[in-house]
Write an enzyme that holds these catalytic residues in place. Sequence first.
Site, PDB file in Angstrom:
ATOM      1  N   HIS A  54     -12.431  52.318   2.926  1.00  0.00           N
ATOM      2  CA  HIS A  54     -13.021  53.254   3.887  1.00  0.00           C
ATOM      3  C   HIS A  54     -13.359  52.505   5.175  1.00  0.00           C
ATOM      4  O   HIS A  54     -13.883  51.404   5.093  1.00  0.00           O
ATOM      5  CB  HIS A  54     -14.284  53.874   3.306  1.00  0.00           C
ATOM      6  CG  HIS A  54     -14.981  54.767   4.286  1.00  0.00           C
ATOM      7  ND1 HIS A  54     -14.518  56.035   4.588  1.00  0.00           N
ATOM      8  CD2 HIS A  54     -16.091  54.560   5.053  1.00  0.00           C
ATOM      9  CE1 HIS A  54     -15.317  56.583   5.496  1.00  0.00           C
ATOM     10  NE2 HIS A  54     -16.278  55.708   5.794  1.00  0.00           N
ATOM     11  N   VAL A  64      16.158  66.614  12.139  1.00  0.00           N
ATOM     12  CA  VAL A  64      15.401  65.379  12.352  1.00  0.00           C
ATOM     13  C   VAL A  64      15.720  64.767  13.717  1.00  0.00           C
ATOM     14  O   VAL A  64      14.827  64.386  14.475  1.00  0.00           O
ATOM     15  CB  VAL A  64      15.722  64.370  11.230  1.00  0.00           C
ATOM     16  CG1 VAL A  64      14.719  63.246  11.236  1.00  0.00           C
ATOM     17  CG2 VAL A  64      15.724  65.045   9.879  1.00  0.00           C
TER      18      VAL A  64
HETATM   19  P1  NAD Z   1      19.911  67.691  10.271  1.00  0.00           P
HETATM   20  O1  NAD Z   1      20.693  68.161   9.129  1.00  0.00           O
HETATM   21  O2  NAD Z   1      18.580  67.066  10.040  1.00  0.00           O
HETATM   22  O3  NAD Z   1      19.650  68.902  11.278  1.00  0.00           O
HETATM   23  C1  NAD Z   1      20.690  69.632  11.858  1.00  0.00           C
HETATM   24  C2  NAD Z   1      20.116  70.968  12.312  1.00  0.00           C
HETATM   25  O4  NAD Z   1      21.090  71.594  13.104  1.00  0.00           O
HETATM   26  C3  NAD Z   1      19.785  71.892  11.144  1.00  0.00           C
HETATM   27  O5  NAD Z   1      18.507  72.427  11.318  1.00  0.00           O
HETATM   28  C4  NAD Z   1      20.879  72.937  11.218  1.00  0.00           C
HETATM   29  O6  NAD Z   1      20.464  74.204  10.758  1.00  0.00           O
HETATM   30  C5  NAD Z   1      21.156  72.959  12.715  1.00  0.00           C
HETATM   31  N1  NAD Z   1      22.478  73.460  13.077  1.00  0.00           N
HETATM   32  C6  NAD Z   1      23.654  73.263  12.427  1.00  0.00           C
HETATM   33  N2  NAD Z   1      24.657  73.858  13.094  1.00  0.00           N
HETATM   34  C7  NAD Z   1      24.110  74.431  14.193  1.00  0.00           C
HETATM   35  C8  NAD Z   1      24.623  75.171  15.279  1.00  0.00           C
HETATM   36  N3  NAD Z   1      25.918  75.444  15.361  1.00  0.00           N
HETATM   37  N4  NAD Z   1      23.768  75.580  16.245  1.00  0.00           N
HETATM   38  C9  NAD Z   1      22.441  75.311  16.171  1.00  0.00           C
HETATM   39  N5  NAD Z   1      21.902  74.616  15.149  1.00  0.00           N
HETATM   40  C10 NAD Z   1      22.706  74.164  14.184  1.00  0.00           C
HETATM   41  O7  NAD Z   1      20.888  66.718  11.085  1.00  0.00           O
HETATM   42  P2  NAD Z   1      20.601  65.750  12.294  1.00  0.00           P
HETATM   43  O8  NAD Z   1      19.289  66.030  12.917  1.00  0.00           O
HETATM   44  O9  NAD Z   1      21.838  65.793  13.128  1.00  0.00           O
HETATM   45  O10 NAD Z   1      20.530  64.360  11.572  1.00  0.00           O
HETATM   46  C11 NAD Z   1      21.666  63.857  10.832  1.00  0.00           C
HETATM   47  C12 NAD Z   1      21.224  62.998   9.702  1.00  0.00           C
HETATM   48  O11 NAD Z   1      20.615  61.815  10.162  1.00  0.00           O
HETATM   49  C13 NAD Z   1      20.238  63.709   8.826  1.00  0.00           C
HETATM   50  O12 NAD Z   1      20.822  63.866   7.560  1.00  0.00           O
HETATM   51  C14 NAD Z   1      19.057  62.827   8.737  1.00  0.00           C
HETATM   52  O13 NAD Z   1      18.681  62.574   7.408  1.00  0.00           O
HETATM   53  C15 NAD Z   1      19.475  61.532   9.397  1.00  0.00           C
HETATM   54  N6  NAD Z   1      18.359  61.125  10.264  1.00  0.00           N
HETATM   55  C16 NAD Z   1      17.213  60.711   9.669  1.00  0.00           C
HETATM   56  C17 NAD Z   1      16.135  60.388  10.452  1.00  0.00           C
HETATM   57  C18 NAD Z   1      14.877  59.963   9.794  1.00  0.00           C
HETATM   58  O14 NAD Z   1      14.926  59.621   8.631  1.00  0.00           O
HETATM   59  N7  NAD Z   1      13.759  59.952  10.486  1.00  0.00           N
HETATM   60  C19 NAD Z   1      16.210  60.470  11.830  1.00  0.00           C
HETATM   61  C20 NAD Z   1      17.395  60.918  12.392  1.00  0.00           C
HETATM   62  C21 NAD Z   1      18.473  61.230  11.582  1.00  0.00           C
END
Ligand code: NAD
Length: 479
Positions: free
Chosen positions: A455, A195
């Site tokens: 609508h 995200v």
């Molecule tokens: P995330 O879990 O959404 O995504 C992390 C990504 O990094 C995953 O796709 C994972 O596979 C990848 N990843 C992990 N280790 C890796 C590596 N060594 N190399 C490359 N890729 C790797 O986490 P995030 O984006 O850091 O966000 C953290 C939290 O913050 C999330 O749980 C999210 O719910 C929250 N958040 C929510 C929103 C929203 O609601 N719009 C916005 C930002 C953050």
Amino acid sequence: MSEQFDVIVIGAGPAGYPAAIRAAQNKLSVACIDGWKNHDGSYAFGGTCLNAGCIPSKALLESSELYHRAQHEFATHGIKVGEVKFDVAMMQARKNKIVKASTQGITGLFKSAGVTALVGTGKLLKSNAGMHQVEFTDKDGKQQILSARHVVLASGSVPTELKTLSFDGKDIVDSWGALEFDAVPKRLGVIGAGVIGLELGSVWKRLGAEVTVLEALDSFLPMTDQAVAAEAFKQFKKQGLDIKLGAKVSSASKGKTDVTLKYTDATGEQSIVVDKVVVAIGRRPNTHNLLAEGTGVDIDERGFVKVDAECRTAVTNVWAIGDVVRGPMLAHKGKEEGIVVADLIAGKHAEVNYKVIPSVIYTAPEIAWVGQTEQQVKASGRAYKIGTFPFMASGRARAMEAGTGFCKMISATNDDEILGVHIIGPMAGELIAEAVLAMEYSASTEDLQRTIHAHPTLSEALHEAALAADKIAIDFPNK
Ligand code: NAD
Ligand code: FAD
């Protein structure tokens, strides 16, 4: 200051501050402790969400989206504006003003609710004669022992660091750092296509950075419905986000003005050179300095405070909510837990419906969903039907130049229960609220079919998707 309270909440993020306010509304005496320190040295309530997460990211997403539309969309409307320019300093100043208004708002809310707001850190000590003890250290280092009948732990989460890529606060940053760039990096590397990677990657891409996103998994957005993930991948690629799946970062070396990232993918070892790197590989629960020895509060193997379905820890009258406990790390999930816990403390009936928590990714197009994906329903073995409505068939979406994406509803064949709704398209984050309400109150697919939608609105997409589930859509042919 009184040293004894009915409730002490540790943490004033979107989980902790609503817990404190609701407890005060329930006529309990409440203190809420938070030691969040901003990069300029100021202290503020509101936690990650208000200071370094939801609010500043949405402010920059809005500014960058407006810039993008002025550049690429105005002409379609017949609006001629000449050269469109932006000023990063002004964008950042606007964002900071919004953050400040939001965090100061919490101080105001505490005041009017009668919550004792304490700036500093709180540590749960061993309980004493049935009362819980919290060691409060104020910002000048002065300590005081406070006691309470109930303690709510709401200490949130912190960014996960890569062993091979330590944050330096300048060129290799976490999401907070990426919200504070004072210039657009020419080449931005984003580790993690989750995200944060997609939202912040979009911000800087729209402002002109070349953005490369390195994602370790072979799959894209695995938590979303895969039809949505496929559409999103197509759209982001079209926008120029260079998303590399199956890319595992092995090392990083800092040059004078750039960073070389080495990674391996299916074809072997690769490298890219970028000016800045954002590490967005997830967040971990924050229990740093939160619990003294022997409190009895359990921590699980991933570092989360262990709680039951009602957010009770292993210690009677010690509760934990928000990112520091299991479940999605979302502000509204923490808020609901905070409210529910404060009501339970006051002896009221309350529960969190974990099955109906919406998720939104604030990219363009937006992505929003609630309930189960088609893949999850299929795996559960339940017979289901699907209704899909594309936004290109929506008059309102076309009028908005936003005919990309679709709304997909998954319902049970036997009893018409709505099992999941998945939207990629304009204002998806707003539209999903209707699906959340429908599911919360067990509305059937037919109930949505029989609900009149104004609508022309985007919300007609939900109506049409519900109709499509029974192959009776009006505005789009379905087979
Ligand atoms: P995330 O879990 O959404 O995504 C992390 C990504 O990094 C995953 O796709 C994972 O596979 C990848 N990843 C992990 N280790 C890796 C590596 N060594 N190399 C490359 N890729 C790797 O986490 P995030 O984006 O850091 O966000 C953290 C939290 O913050 C999330 O749980 C999210 O719910 C929250 N958040 C929510 C929103 C929203 O609601 N719009 C916005 C930002 C953050
Ligand atoms: P936090 O917000 O992390 O707050 C915890 C607070 O506890 C902090 O203020 C901290 O200073 C304080 N604290 C910790 N330990 C102590 C202690 N010992 N003593 C005193 N105080 C302490 N979620 C969404 O739902 N929508 C979004 O759009 C969204 N966007 C995001 C964008 C980014 C860039 C990031 C990083 C996150 C985003 N999130 C979003 C996730 C959201 O910010 C978190 O889920 C939410 O902030 C969690 O709330 P919380 O109250 O549990 O923890």
